[in-house]
Design a protein around this motif. Sequence first.
Motif, PDB file in Angstrom:
ATOM      1  N   ASN A   1       0.813  -1.230   0.000  1.00  0.00           N
ATOM      2  CA  ASN A   1       0.000   0.000   0.000  1.00  0.00           C
ATOM      3  C   ASN A   1       0.841   1.272   0.000  1.00  0.00           C
ATOM      4  OD1 ASN A   1      -2.353  -1.437  -0.114  1.00  0.00           O
ATOM      5  ND2 ASN A   1      -2.900  -1.159   2.045  1.00  0.00           N
ATOM      6  N   GLY A   2       1.860   1.280  -0.845  1.00  0.00           N
ATOM      7  CA  GLY A   2       2.655   2.489  -1.026  1.00  0.00           C
ATOM      8  C   GLY A   2       3.774   2.707  -0.033  1.00  0.00           C
ATOM      9  N   TYR A   3       3.970   1.761   0.882  1.00  0.00           N
ATOM     10  CA  TYR A   3       5.038   1.875   1.873  1.00  0.00           C
ATOM     11  C   TYR A   3       6.040   0.729   1.714  1.00  0.00           C
ATOM     12  CZ  TYR A   3       2.692   5.380   4.855  1.00  0.00           C
ATOM     13  OH  TYR A   3       2.125   6.514   5.356  1.00  0.00           O
ATOM     14  N   PHE A   4       7.286   1.009   2.070  1.00  0.00           N
ATOM     15  CA  PHE A   4       8.242  -0.033   2.413  1.00  0.00           C
ATOM     16  C   PHE A   4       8.067  -0.330   3.906  1.00  0.00           C
ATOM     17  CE2 PHE A   4      10.230   1.903  -1.272  1.00  0.00           C
ATOM     18  CZ  PHE A   4      10.739   0.818  -1.965  1.00  0.00           C
ATOM     19  N   TYR A   5       7.878  -1.582   4.232  1.00  0.00           N
ATOM     20  CA  TYR A   5       7.817  -1.996   5.642  1.00  0.00           C
ATOM     21  C   TYR A   5       9.065  -2.815   5.957  1.00  0.00           C
ATOM     22  CZ  TYR A   5       2.941  -0.540   6.001  1.00  0.00           C
ATOM     23  OH  TYR A   5       1.774   0.191   6.030  1.00  0.00           O
ATOM     24  N   MET A   6       9.759  -2.429   7.009  1.00  0.00           N
ATOM     25  CA  MET A   6      10.904  -3.201   7.460  1.00  0.00           C
ATOM     26  C   MET A   6      10.569  -3.875   8.790  1.00  0.00           C
ATOM     27  SD  MET A   6      14.775  -2.194   8.653  1.00  0.00           S
ATOM     28  CE  MET A   6      15.245  -1.364   7.134  1.00  0.00           C
ATOM     29  N   PHE A   7      10.527  -5.209   8.761  1.00  0.00           N
ATOM     30  CA  PHE A   7      10.458  -5.985   9.993  1.00  0.00           C
ATOM     31  C   PHE A   7      11.889  -6.142  10.497  1.00  0.00           C
ATOM     32  CE2 PHE A   7       6.594  -6.790   7.827  1.00  0.00           C
ATOM     33  CZ  PHE A   7       5.650  -7.182   8.767  1.00  0.00           C
ATOM     34  N   TYR A   8      12.096  -5.914  11.775  1.00  0.00           N
ATOM     35  CA  TYR A   8      13.462  -6.001  12.311  1.00  0.00           C
ATOM     36  C   TYR A   8      13.399  -6.471  13.762  1.00  0.00           C
ATOM     37  CZ  TYR A   8      12.555  -1.561  14.745  1.00  0.00           C
ATOM     38  OH  TYR A   8      12.040  -0.580  15.563  1.00  0.00           O
ATOM     39  N   ALA A   9      14.520  -6.995  14.229  1.00  0.00           N
ATOM     40  CA  ALA A   9      14.619  -7.491  15.605  1.00  0.00           C
ATOM     41  C   ALA A   9      15.424  -6.514  16.447  1.00  0.00           C
ATOM     42  CB  ALA A   9      15.274  -8.864  15.624  1.00  0.00           C
ATOM     43  N   GLY A  10      15.143  -6.531  17.756  1.00  0.00           N
ATOM     44  CA  GLY A  10      15.883  -5.687  18.673  1.00  0.00           C
ATOM     45  C   GLY A  10      16.222  -6.418  19.953  1.00  0.00           C
ATOM     46  N   ASN A  11      17.229  -5.893  20.653  1.00  0.00           N
ATOM     47  CA  ASN A  11      17.679  -6.386  21.951  1.00  0.00           C
ATOM     48  C   ASN A  11      18.508  -7.669  21.826  1.00  0.00           C
ATOM     49  OD1 ASN A  11      17.936  -6.085  24.795  1.00  0.00           O
ATOM     50  ND2 ASN A  11      15.905  -5.157  24.849  1.00  0.00           N
ATOM     51  N   SER A  12      18.564  -8.474  22.869  1.00  0.00           N
ATOM     52  CA  SER A  12      19.522  -9.586  22.935  1.00  0.00           C
ATOM     53  C   SER A  12      18.912 -10.863  22.371  1.00  0.00           C
ATOM     54  CB  SER A  12      19.939  -9.804  24.387  1.00  0.00           C
ATOM     55  OG  SER A  12      20.783 -10.918  24.509  1.00  0.00           O
ATOM     56  N   CYS A  13      19.581 -11.445  21.378  1.00  0.00           N
ATOM     57  CA  CYS A  13      18.968 -12.518  20.585  1.00  0.00           C
ATOM     58  C   CYS A  13      18.905 -13.864  21.278  1.00  0.00           C
ATOM     59  CB  CYS A  13      19.733 -12.702  19.273  1.00  0.00           C
ATOM     60  SG  CYS A  13      21.348 -13.524  19.453  1.00  0.00           S
ATOM     61  N   CYS A  14      19.913 -14.166  22.130  1.00  0.00           N
ATOM     62  CA  CYS A  14      20.208 -15.585  22.291  1.00  0.00           C
ATOM     63  C   CYS A  14      20.506 -15.959  23.732  1.00  0.00           C
ATOM     64  CB  CYS A  14      21.413 -15.966  21.430  1.00  0.00           C
ATOM     65  SG  CYS A  14      21.305 -15.388  19.732  1.00  0.00           S
ATOM     66  N   GLY A  15      20.321 -17.247  23.994  1.00  0.00           N
ATOM     67  CA  GLY A  15      20.725 -17.798  25.271  1.00  0.00           C
ATOM     68  C   GLY A  15      19.678 -17.644  26.352  1.00  0.00           C
ATOM     69  N   LYS A  16      20.044 -18.075  27.545  1.00  0.00           N
ATOM     70  CA  LYS A  16      19.130 -18.167  28.671  1.00  0.00           C
ATOM     71  C   LYS A  16      18.511 -16.820  29.039  1.00  0.00           C
ATOM     72  CE  LYS A  16      20.362 -20.981  31.782  1.00  0.00           C
ATOM     73  NZ  LYS A  16      21.062 -21.702  32.872  1.00  0.00           N
ATOM     74  N   TYR A  17      19.246 -15.747  28.864  1.00  0.00           N
ATOM     75  CA  TYR A  17      18.770 -14.435  29.308  1.00  0.00           C
ATOM     76  C   TYR A  17      18.398 -13.535  28.122  1.00  0.00           C
ATOM     77  CZ  TYR A  17      20.986 -16.279  33.470  1.00  0.00           C
ATOM     78  OH  TYR A  17      21.352 -17.092  34.524  1.00  0.00           O
ATOM     79  N   CYS A  18      17.971 -14.110  27.018  1.00  0.00           N
ATOM     80  CA  CYS A  18      17.636 -13.327  25.832  1.00  0.00           C
ATOM     81  C   CYS A  18      16.449 -12.401  26.102  1.00  0.00           C
ATOM     82  CB  CYS A  18      17.332 -14.244  24.654  1.00  0.00           C
ATOM     83  SG  CYS A  18      15.854 -15.261  24.866  1.00  0.00           S
TER      84      CYS A  18
END
Length: 530
Positions: free
Chosen positions: A229-246
Motif C-alpha cells: 500500500n505504497g510503503y516499504f515496511y521493514m520488519f526487524y529485531a531488537g535487543n539480545s537474541c540468544c541464550g538463557k537471558y535473551c
Amino acid sequence: MSFELESGTLVPTPAVPLLVDRPQPFLSGTATTAPVAPARISYDHLVLPGDFPDPTIAKIGDTYWASATSAEWGAVFPLFKSTDLLHWELVSHVFPGRLPEWCDSNFWAPEIFWEGGKVYLYYTARRRGSMLCVAVASADNPEGPYTDHGPLVGEEAGSIDGFPIHDEHGVLHLVWKNDGNSRGESTPLWAQELDEQRLELVGPRHELFRNDAPWEGPLVEGSAMVRHNGYFYMFYAGNSCCGKYCTYAEGVARSRTLLGPWEKCPQNPILTDNSTWKCPGHGTVAEKDGRWFLLHHAYHANSHEFVGRQGLLSEFTWNAEGWPEFVNNSPQAAPLADVRVMNVTDNFEGDALSLAWQWPIGNLPRLEIADNELRLGANTARLGAVVAQRTYAATYATSVLLDTTTLPQGTFAGLGAIGDPYNALALVAGDNMLQLWLVRMGKKQRLLEVIFDEPCATLGLRLECWGGSRFRFSYSLNQGNLWQPLRADEYAINGTYLPPWDRGVRVGLIAQGKETATVTFRRFSLRNLR
C-alpha cells in the motif's frame, strides 16, 4: 530415582520417562447432511522444529523455499521446499561440502532472492582471521548447485544480516546491519545500491535508522522488507537474541521511499514473548492467498537454549493505521503435539548419509555408507570426527551400535551430547574399555572407566537426557536388548554448560584416533520425549 552429580553434591532428579503409545479416541455417531463451511486453515505453526535460527522464506514459481542460520555446523545453509507453507522437505544445502575459500565461520542469516531467472543467497560469514561480512552466492535452480561470489561488504565492526530490495525506482539495494554492538557501539542499518551485473556495491551508503528506542536495547538487526500500500515496511529485531537471558522481540518501521525518512511503529515491539515461546524475532515475510506471514525464530519455553531457536510461521494482518498486527502480539503456534513425529531412526541404508546429519565447520568427515553401516574416519582434532543430529525436545534418548572389532589400538569411538567441539559429554569405547568424557572449554576430563573382562564385538551405547541438561549413560553387550547403567548408583551428570550462546545441543557419533582408522556404527536412534 536417580541423582545428579553437581559440585560434589548428590541432587535427586526424575527418571527419564518411557515412550508409550497411547490409543487414539474413537468417535462414533450419525452423519448429518447439513452443509458445513470449510474451516479456515491456521498457518500459525512450528514449521522448522529444532535449531533453525534467522529463517528466510521466498516464493519461486509455485514453491516456497526456506533456509536458516548454520552457525558453526555443516553442511552450510539447509534448503527446504514447500507448496503449502506447513510441510517442508529438506532437499539440499547451499554449501554441502567444502566452504568458500574466503571464510571459515559464523554462517548466519541467509536470505533467498529470486531475480532474472536466477536465485541468489545473501549471507553472513567471517572472513578468515578477520571481520564479519555480507556475501552472496547464486544458482540457476533453488536447490543448487551454488557458485559463491564472495563478500560484498565488511566493515571494521562487522557487517551482517544482508537483505536485497528494489527501491521505488526499481534499483536494487542491499540493506545490512553494522555490528557495532560487538564493540559497545550503536547499530545503524545501511542501504547501498547493488550493481546486479557485477554483484558489487556502488555509490554512497545511506543510514536508514539505528537503535534509539528503549525496547531495542543494544541493537537492531535482522531486517526484512516488503512493499504494501505504497510503503516499504521493514520488519526487524531488537535487543539480545540468544541464550538463557535473551530479550529479543520484533519491531516494524515504514517509509514511502527506501532511503527514508523511516517511521517506527508506535506499538513496537509487535511480536513478543508468551508462555510458550520466548524471544521471537529475525524473520522474513511471505504471502499466500492474500494472507500475510512472518517466518521467524523463537525458543520453546520448555527447552529454550538446549534445543535452540526454532522456525515458526506467524500470521499477521494490517490494521486501520496500516501497521502489521499479530494476535496477542505473540506467536500463536502450538508446540509439537507429539514430539515422536520428530524421532529419528537411521539404519544407514543406501550409499549416502542423510541430509539431516551435521558436522563441525572445518571438520568435514571422511565416511562411507554401505551394508547398513556408517564407516566414519577418525581424526585427532578435539573430540575427533563428529557427525550429529539436532535435538527437538528437552528430554530425549539416543542410542547406537558400535562394531568394536574395527577399533584399532588407541582409537576411541562413541556417542555424545555436543554443544560444540569444545563442550561435550560422551561415552566412548576403545582399548577394551568404556570411558565417560566431560569436555568443557576444550579441556577433557575422564569421569569414569569400565574395563571389560572379555571383548564384545558389538557394543550398544545409550545417552538419556531430561530437562535439556541432565544426562545419564548406559551400555549393552547384547545388541541393545538389555542396558546396563554406566554406574550402579545411576548418577546424572550436569550438562547445563553445553549449549553455546547461539546454538542448541546436538547428539553425535564420535571417532577419535589416527586418520588411518575407520569406525563402524549401525542402527542409530533418537527418541524425543518432550
